[in-house]
Each structure stands twice: as C-alpha cells, then as structure tokens.
Design a protein around this motif. Structure first.
Motif: not given
Length: 450
Positions: A77-96
C-alpha cells in the motif's frame, strides 16, 4: 547484521501459511459454527468462503514475488497510496495476526482443563460471567514464553518447530477421520440449516475470514527465504495453504455432523471430541483428538506470532511507530524487540480469559478483510500505473482476478459492519475495534514525533 536471517524453504512457507490459518477453532468453537448455520450451512460457508479467497491469494503471490518485503501489506500500500493508508492497513493486519495469539493462549488452558479436570480450579476472577483459573493462566503464559524464546533465538528454530507440529497435526487428522468413516450416519446431519438457508450461510460466512486468515502470512517472512529460493514458489505456498485449509475445515465439519447427532452435543465443552467419543464408544479417541488439537494450537500460535512480530518490525523500520521496534538482534538476526512486544502483549491480553474467544473471531474477520481489500486495491493501482516491479501492465485476466479479490474482501467487510445484515457487529466488537484504532493513532503519532 542489518538484515534478517535467510533460511526458509518452500516447506517452511507452506507450514507457516497453513499452520497460521488452522488453529483449534474446529475443536473449541465447533458448536458456534453449527449453531450459526447448521451442518450444511457451515459446510457450504467454509467451502465457498474459502474458494473465494483464491483470487486474494493470487494477488498476494504476485505482490510478494515482486516485493519480497517483511512489511507485506504495508509495503504494497505504501507503493500505491499515501503513508497514512499504508500505516492503517498494516495496523489492521497486525491486529488480525496478533489477536490470535491470546486466543490460542487461552484455548490451551481450556484444553488442559478438559484433559485434567482439577486444573479447572483456583478461580481468580470472572469476566463477562466466565471464570479465569490460575492453572489456565500459568499454562498459557508458559506457552507464550516458549514461543517468544523460539522466535527470539532464530527463524530456523521457529520454522523447524512449525514443520513438526504442522505435519504431525495433519497425520493425526487423517487418522481421526479414517476412524470416524465407519461410524455415524447421514441421518445425523439434520438440521441442515439452523435459520433460513441464506441467513445460516451468511452467519457462518462472516467468520470464515478469521479462520482462513494466515495464507498471506507467507509475505511477512519473504525477507527470510533461503538464497536459492525462487520467488515464484511464494505463490505455490499460498495456494497450497488455502487449498489444504479448505479441505481441513470442510472435512472436519462434515465428519462431526456425520458421526453423531450434533444438535444434541452443542452444550458440550468440546463437541468435536464428544461426537467422536460417542460414535466410537471409547475415550481413547478423545485423547487422540486432544493431542491433535494441542499440536494444531501451538503451530497456529507460532505462525501468527511470526506474522505479528514481522508487522511490528516493519512498522518500526518504516518509522510508522517507534523506530526501536524495527531493531534486529545482532547475533540471532531476528526482530528481537518486535518479538518481545508481541510476547508481552499476548501475556497481558490473555488475562481476559475465555470471554475473548468468540468476540475476537468477529473483530479479526473485519481486520483481515480490510487488509485484503487494501492489498488488492494496491495491486490494481500499481498495475494500472505500470509501476509494479517486474511487470509493466496487467492483462485483462489479471485485472479480472484482482478485481474479484477486491470485491470479495469488501463484501466480507460489509457483512460485519452493515446493521441490516444478520450477525453484524455488536457494541462490544465496535468498542474493541475502536480501542485498537485509538492505540494505533497514539503509536503512529509517537513514531512520527520520535
């Protein structure tokens, strides 16, 4: 050393993906699955829901080969979108991933109490009406300490442990199913649905993402592949994990519904074990099932521990949280700080006891659906922009598969958050998700200010 140890092979990636996916839900919450959908409803949900994940697995296989980064979804997501989107995606997957660790730590205490009833004693307190016993805590904390030590000391040690427990689980599973084939009757299957057929199907389909999460954990260990490992093999490991996962879940659901009248057993503590015991007429089969369950539990715990710690490591390395979380041990070449963080957080969360088991299933389903959707969207955007490493443009077929994966992930997300759909989030799941988002916001701000 500034890089992670490179020691993993195809077999290691398969056992990581499948082992992370299949834990002890088939023993601990089988009653919940069957009460939600009935025998046929649960069977169809895991079959169709699992099959719908193949497009998502295909996208992951493409991305991990193009970008073998431990950050996984964060990198994509960092390669395709903004830094906040990248963090939010990673944070949710870490929860999973992380949320499974205390789930398994609690479950091992329940299994131990079933094997040795005196362990269900020395009640310390209650949460949501469920007792928390001291022996359960000690066992769960001991297992957490063991896996923390394994992962702290090296990925090869962790992978060897994963391989033995994964293949031993599969071997015992085959034995259990073979023994049950000569028992039972198709007459035991009804009720095929516990609600209207569509409602039954949806109620189970909603939790399939949680129990099928894990195949994409292959990407979190991408930086740790052996030097001779070929990037195309990542896709093989992912597809094998999804296929074996579907077969495992559907076969065990069908077997439980076949060997005994399941509706009469839903009040039992571990109805899977009781069903086979009633069919065979002996207690020894229960011991075999419980051994298989313990092996399955520790491999799932270990696999999710690996994935969660790599997500913390990746967030720290990219300074999305405190940078120190991205440290690598100079001797063991492991993300040592991240490993310790996951170990300590698991120990703290398991203090909530049995009350966390079913609600965690619901929140975990949403977390992984968000991560899957963001990954598919990133692949489509990179493909459209012609910036996907090693590939200029996507073909029409590739667009179609990735688009299907995105739609599947969005549908799985909407099933849990749209109020009109049966089985949607209750206030408790929203509170848990809100707490996680708040923790992420605080962690991200601290990392940005550091």
């Amino acid at each position: 050393m500034s890089h992670l140890a490179r020691k993993l092979r195809l077999t290691d990636y398969f056992t990581l993906g499948w082992g992370t996916m299949v834990g002890v839900g088939w023993l601990v919450v089988m009653d919940d699955w069957l009460l939600r959908g009935g025998a046929l409803g649960a069977l169809l949900s895991f079959t169709i829901g699992g099959a719908l994940l193949f497009p998502i697995g295909w996208v992951y296989g493409k991305l991990v080969a193009a970008m073998p980064d431990a950050a996984g979804e964060i990198a994509y997501t960092a390669a395709a979108f903004s830094r906040p989107i990248s963090f939010s995606t990673g944070w949710m997957m870490m929860l999973a991933y992380f949320i499974v660790c205390p789930w398994e730590a609690v479950a091992v205490g329940r299994i131990a109490g079933y094997i040795v009833p005196p362990l269900d004693s020395f009640e310390l307190y209650r949460i949501a009406g469920r007792p928390v016993y001291l022996p359960h805590l000690i066992i769960g904390l001991g297992l957490t300490a063991l896996l923390t030590t394994l992962n702290y000391r090296g990925i090869r040690l962790s992978a060897t442990f994963q391989n033995w427990t994964a293949f031993a689980t599969l071997a015992l599973f085959i034995v259990i199913i073979a023994l049950g084939l000569g028992k039972g009757s198709p007459r035991n299957f009804p009720p095929l649905f516990t609600h209207a057929p569509l409602v039954s199907f949806l109620l189970v389909l909603q939790i399939v993402p949680y129990f099928m999460t894990g195949f994409e954990s292959v990407s979190k260990a991408a930086e740790e592949s052996a030097p001779e490992f070929r990037s195309q093999a990542f896709s093989k490991a992912i597809w094998m994990a999804v296929l074996v996962g579907i077969l495992f879940y559907t076969i065990i659901i069908a077997a439980v519904a076949y060997v005994a009248p399941w509706r009469e057993l839903t009040s039992e503590k571990f109805m899977t074990a009781v069903a086979f015991q009633n069919a065979i007429g002996s207690r020894w089969i229960v011991n075999v099932i419980l051994v298989a369950a313990v092996l399955s539990l520790v491999k799932c715990f270990n696999g999710n521990f690996v994935a969660a710690s790599r997500m913390v490591f990746a967030l720290g390395r990219r300074r999305l949280i405190v940078e120190h979380a991205g440290a690598i041990h100079p001797h063991h070449q492991t993300p040592s700080v991240a490993v310790l963080c996951i170990g300590l957080a698991t120990a703290a969360c398991m203090l909530l006891g049995d009350a966390i088991l079913v609600p965690i299933t619901e929140v975990g389903s949403v977390a992984c659906a968000i991560g899957w959707a963001a990954t598919c969207a990133a692949y489509l955007r990179l493909g459209r922009a012609g910036s996907l490493p090693g590939q200029l443009r996507l073909s029409a077929a590739e667009y179609l598969v990735a688009g299907l994966g995105l739609l599947v992930a969005i549908a799985m997300l909407l099933m849990k958050i749209v109020p009109v759909i049966p089985g949607h989030f209750t206030i408790y799941e929203w509170i848990a998700l809100g707490i996680w988002i708040a923790l992420g916001t605080i962690s991200h701000r601290r990392g940005s200010l550091a």
